[in-house]
Design an enzyme around this catalytic site. Structure first.
Site, PDB file in Angstrom:
ATOM      1  CG  ASP A  29      -0.462   0.170   2.526  1.00 14.76           C
ATOM      2  OD1 ASP A  29       0.759   0.418   2.633  1.00 14.76           O
ATOM      3  OD2 ASP A  29      -1.223   0.093   3.506  1.00 14.76           O
ATOM      4  CB  CYS A  34       0.387  -2.746   4.900  1.00 17.33           C
ATOM      5  SG  CYS A  34       0.258  -3.897   6.280  1.00 17.33           S
ATOM      6  CB  THR A  52       1.401  -3.102  11.189  1.00 19.02           C
ATOM      7  OG1 THR A  52       0.217  -3.550  10.507  1.00 19.02           O
ATOM      8  CG2 THR A  52       1.137  -1.769  11.877  1.00 19.02           C
ATOM      9  CG  HIS A  64       8.908 -25.432  11.920  1.00 14.82           C
ATOM     10  ND1 HIS A  64       8.942 -25.465  13.292  1.00 14.82           N
ATOM     11  CD2 HIS A  64      10.044 -26.055  11.495  1.00 14.82           C
ATOM     12  CE1 HIS A  64      10.058 -26.083  13.695  1.00 14.82           C
ATOM     13  NE2 HIS A  64      10.749 -26.432  12.614  1.00 14.82           N
ATOM     14  CG  HIS A 108       7.488 -29.072  10.327  1.00 12.13           C
ATOM     15  ND1 HIS A 108       7.086 -28.599  11.558  1.00 12.13           N
ATOM     16  CD2 HIS A 108       8.767 -29.505  10.487  1.00 12.13           C
ATOM     17  CE1 HIS A 108       8.079 -28.712  12.427  1.00 12.13           C
ATOM     18  NE2 HIS A 108       9.123 -29.260  11.794  1.00 12.13           N
TER      19      HIS A 108
HETATM   20  C1  RB5 Z   1      -2.485   2.479   6.545  1.00 12.02           C
HETATM   21  O1  RB5 Z   1      -2.623   3.628   7.302  1.00 12.02           O
HETATM   22  C2  RB5 Z   1      -2.306   1.268   7.475  1.00 12.02           C
HETATM   23  O2  RB5 Z   1      -3.468   1.031   8.195  1.00 12.02           O
HETATM   24  C3  RB5 Z   1      -1.919   0.038   6.677  1.00 12.02           C
HETATM   25  O3  RB5 Z   1      -0.754   0.297   5.986  1.00 12.02           O
HETATM   26  C4  RB5 Z   1      -1.620  -1.225   7.465  1.00 12.02           C
HETATM   27  O4  RB5 Z   1      -0.687  -1.000   8.474  1.00 12.02           O
HETATM   28  C5  RB5 Z   1      -2.738  -2.032   7.927  1.00 12.02           C
HETATM   29  O5  RB5 Z   1      -2.561  -3.119   8.520  1.00 12.02           O
END
Ligand code: RB5
Length: 140
Positions: free
Chosen positions: A8, A64, A66, A97, A132
């Site tokens: 993203d 993304c 996180t 695994h 596994h």
């Molecule tokens: C975008 O602001 C953020 O929510 C997205 O990149 C991501 O971290 C979602 O899991």
């Protein structure tokens, strides 16, 4: 090996860095985004997951903020085993695994060098199979 990659808006710079410095020698299918304008991560996760599920690429990388939303979205598709990894040990074990076929990274959580090491480890570690494989089959 064919690798599908997508991100993203939070992951554009990291995606470019991985393509330039880690994915050299791999056949890359870049499924966007390349723009700073916000996009919805599930849309990108669907593109990469679909490419794996259809056999167009063997492995996928999703970035993304996180790495969490991408893994949640990607894991909804049959046959997708997506792992969010913050350090190389988890990346190695997700391959050994869990036979993870998509690596999810958090561009707002880890630095570029850590992401490179994680990706390198993840791409080169084989699945151990054996007991596994039985467990992975049960996920399916
Ligand atoms: C975008 O602001 C953020 O929510 C997205 O990149 C991501 O971290 C979602 O899991």
């Amino acid at each position: 090996m064919k690798v599908a990659i997508g991100c993203d808006h939070t992951g554009v710079a990291l995606k470019r860095a991985l393509i330039k410095r880690v994915l050299v020698g791999y056949t890359i299918i870049d499924l966007g985004t390349d723009l700073p304008e916000p996009v919805d991560y599930p849309d990108i996760a669907k593109r990469v997951s679909s490419a794996i599920a259809a056999g167009e690429a063997k492995r996928g990388i999703l970035i993304c903020g996180t790495g969490i939303g991408m893994a949640m979205a990607a894991g909804k598709m049959a046959g997708i085993r997506a792992a969010t990894c913050m350090e190389p040990y988890s990346a190695e074990m997700s391959r050994r695994h869990n036979d993870a076929n998509i690596l999810c990274l958090g561009a707002r959580v880890i630095g570029v060098e850590m992401a490179e090491k994680i990706t390198e480890t993840w791409l080169t570690t084989p699945f151990e199979g054996g007991k596994h494989a039985r467990r992975v089959d049960k996920i399916g």
